[in-house]
Design an enzyme around this catalytic site. Structure first.
Site, PDB file in Angstrom:
ATOM      1  N   GLY A  11     -36.259  -1.753  34.200  1.00 41.77           N
ATOM      2  CA  GLY A  11     -37.231  -0.840  34.791  1.00 41.77           C
ATOM      3  C   GLY A  11     -37.189  -0.850  36.302  1.00 41.77           C
ATOM      4  O   GLY A  11     -38.218  -0.712  36.959  1.00 41.77           O
ATOM      5  N   TYR A 137     -51.539   1.758  24.285  1.00 42.14           N
ATOM      6  CA  TYR A 137     -50.754   1.049  25.297  1.00 42.14           C
ATOM      7  C   TYR A 137     -51.130  -0.429  25.331  1.00 42.14           C
ATOM      8  O   TYR A 137     -50.261  -1.304  25.365  1.00 42.14           O
ATOM      9  CB  TYR A 137     -50.991   1.690  26.669  1.00 42.14           C
ATOM     10  CG  TYR A 137     -50.295   1.006  27.819  1.00 42.14           C
ATOM     11  CD1 TYR A 137     -48.932   1.163  28.020  1.00 42.14           C
ATOM     12  CD2 TYR A 137     -51.002   0.212  28.717  1.00 42.14           C
ATOM     13  CE1 TYR A 137     -48.288   0.546  29.088  1.00 42.14           C
ATOM     14  CE2 TYR A 137     -50.370  -0.400  29.785  1.00 42.14           C
ATOM     15  CZ  TYR A 137     -49.009  -0.231  29.963  1.00 42.14           C
ATOM     16  OH  TYR A 137     -48.368  -0.846  31.016  1.00 42.14           O
ATOM     17  N   LYS A 141     -48.848  -3.865  24.605  1.00 44.62           N
ATOM     18  CA  LYS A 141     -48.710  -4.969  25.557  1.00 44.62           C
ATOM     19  C   LYS A 141     -49.160  -6.304  24.946  1.00 44.62           C
ATOM     20  O   LYS A 141     -48.552  -7.347  25.193  1.00 44.62           O
ATOM     21  CB  LYS A 141     -49.513  -4.670  26.826  1.00 44.62           C
ATOM     22  CG  LYS A 141     -48.880  -3.603  27.705  1.00 44.62           C
ATOM     23  CD  LYS A 141     -47.509  -4.041  28.198  1.00 44.62           C
ATOM     24  CE  LYS A 141     -46.896  -3.059  29.173  1.00 44.62           C
ATOM     25  NZ  LYS A 141     -45.559  -3.503  29.647  1.00 44.62           N
ATOM     26  N   THR A 165     -53.088  -6.487  37.767  1.00 41.16           N
ATOM     27  CA  THR A 165     -54.160  -5.511  37.841  1.00 41.16           C
ATOM     28  C   THR A 165     -53.579  -4.166  38.283  1.00 41.16           C
ATOM     29  O   THR A 165     -52.362  -3.981  38.316  1.00 41.16           O
ATOM     30  CB  THR A 165     -55.265  -6.001  38.801  1.00 41.16           C
ATOM     31  OG1 THR A 165     -56.386  -5.153  38.698  1.00 41.16           O
ATOM     32  CG2 THR A 165     -54.765  -6.054  40.234  1.00 41.16           C
ATOM     33  N   ARG A 210     -62.832  -1.123  40.469  1.00 38.84           N
ATOM     34  CA  ARG A 210     -61.433  -1.408  40.191  1.00 38.84           C
ATOM     35  C   ARG A 210     -60.837  -2.309  41.269  1.00 38.84           C
ATOM     36  O   ARG A 210     -61.235  -2.281  42.429  1.00 38.84           O
ATOM     37  CB  ARG A 210     -60.620  -0.111  40.116  1.00 38.84           C
ATOM     38  CG  ARG A 210     -60.939   0.778  38.921  1.00 38.84           C
ATOM     39  CD  ARG A 210     -60.480   0.151  37.617  1.00 38.84           C
ATOM     40  NE  ARG A 210     -60.730   1.051  36.500  1.00 38.84           N
ATOM     41  CZ  ARG A 210     -61.868   1.107  35.829  1.00 38.84           C
ATOM     42  NH1 ARG A 210     -62.877   0.312  36.185  1.00 38.84           N
ATOM     43  NH2 ARG A 210     -62.005   1.930  34.803  1.00 38.84           N
ATOM     44  N   ASP A 270     -65.195   7.866  32.733  1.00 36.62           N
ATOM     45  CA  ASP A 270     -65.088   6.813  33.741  1.00 36.62           C
ATOM     46  C   ASP A 270     -64.080   5.736  33.352  1.00 36.62           C
ATOM     47  O   ASP A 270     -63.530   5.040  34.196  1.00 36.62           O
ATOM     48  CB  ASP A 270     -66.451   6.137  33.950  1.00 36.62           C
ATOM     49  CG  ASP A 270     -67.289   6.838  35.011  1.00 36.62           C
ATOM     50  OD1 ASP A 270     -66.703   7.542  35.848  1.00 36.62           O
ATOM     51  OD2 ASP A 270     -68.523   6.671  34.985  1.00 36.62           O
TER      52      ASP A 270
END
Length: 315
Positions: A11, A137, A141, A165, A210, A270
């Site tokens: 990747g 997703y 993982k 993060t 966040r 949200d």
């Protein structure tokens, strides 16, 4: 890793992988192996097995993944779970079968339960329901984490998993339909400034919090952990601090120089109310992030401006 170790960055054209490649090059690692998706489809088990059999890879940074924001996760859930399961299964298994010494698997903090206590500790994995908007997703993982842990237990190998993060920086995806919140905001504010628009609309209420990690800090942490950490426990990678989406939008607005108004579309989701990671484990190992959000956004916007004419950004 030695400077002449044969290292595969899976990747390498993506946000995380390109940063890891840059970091390895800057540190003087000389035998770096990369393949584009057209050269090697990591979803093809026979092709992946042949690659590892031929190349004699010693270390792997598994940063290849299908990624996207809320919109993409909502619209393409089958693609997200299928492609990610196939990529990581093929790479992890072929790496083991062909004698790779160590592998680092990049997960995501979306693996943690939606309503988990804050900050997110590594032990909160699988203690509650996931955020529905990116569950496929996240499940993929989690499967990658468990695969690394299971191979370690059964085969006595040394595969580690890290949970970064929210990432941003050079080589980010600025497509408004497929990107994450920070690059999407950079694109929105830039386009609004260029078009002399009076407002920029931000999804949601602006209240979710966040955490944002500059991708070159992530890369430094990954190389550090590859050289300094072995164990079956996952490791969070973050800055240990967060901001509201409103505060983030205001930072991007100031960086871009947009002079209009912010509007919040409260009909849009949200997502998780807060997502701050506990970085105690990483800090105790001797690493911490160095890039501030303000400086990082400036760097990200500079890269955007330099690459804005490229087709990948203007989709």
């Amino acid at each position: 890793m030695k400077k002449n170790s044969r290292i595969y960055v899976a990747g390498h054209r993506g946000l995380a992988g390109s940063a890891i490649l840059r970091r390895l090059e800057s540190l003087g690692y000389t035998d770096l192996v990369t393949r584009t998706s057209s050269e090697l489809d990591l979803r093809n088990p026979l092709a992946v097995e042949e690659f590892f059999h031929k190349e004699g890879i010693e270390f792997v940074f598994l940063a290849a993944a299908k990624v996207g924001g809320i919109v993409a996760n909502n619209e393409y859930p089958a693609d997200f779970i299928r492609d990610n399961l196939m990529i990581q299964t093929n790479v992890i298994d072929s790496a083991y079968r062909n004698g790779v010494k160590k592998l680092l698997f990049l997960g995501s903090t979306c693996i943690y339960p939606k309503m988990a206590p804050q900050p997110l500790k590594e032990e909160y994995l699988l203690t509650g329901e996931l955020e529905p908007t990116n569950e496929p997703y996240a499940v993929a993982k989690i499967a990658g984490i468990k695969m690394c842990q299971s191979y370690n237990r059964q085969y006595g190998i040394d595969y580690i998993s890290v949970m970064p993060t929210n990432l941003y920086g050079p080589n980010d995806n600025f497509d408004l339909e497929k990107s994450h919140v920070l690059p999407a905001l950079i694109r929105k504010f830039h386009d609004a400034k260029m078009n002399n628009e009076p407002t920029v609309t931000v999804w949601g209420t602006g209240t979710p919090r966040r955490e944002f990690l500059y991708v070159d800090d992530l890369a430094d942490a990954c190389v550090f952990l590859m050289n300094n950490y072995s164990g079956n426990e996952i490791v969070n990678i973050g800055v240990g601090d967060d901001v509201t989406i409103k505060e983030l939008a205001e930072t991007v607005k100031a960086t871009v120089g947009f002079e209009g108004e912010l509007v919040f579309d409260t009909t849009k989701p949200d997502g998780t109310p807060r997502k701050l990671v506990d970085v105690t484990r990483l800090s105790n190992l001797g690493w911490k992030a160095s890039m501030s959000l303000t400086d990082g956004v400036k760097e990200a916007y500079s890269w955007f401006l330099e690459n804005y004419e490229k087709e990948a950004i203007r989709k």
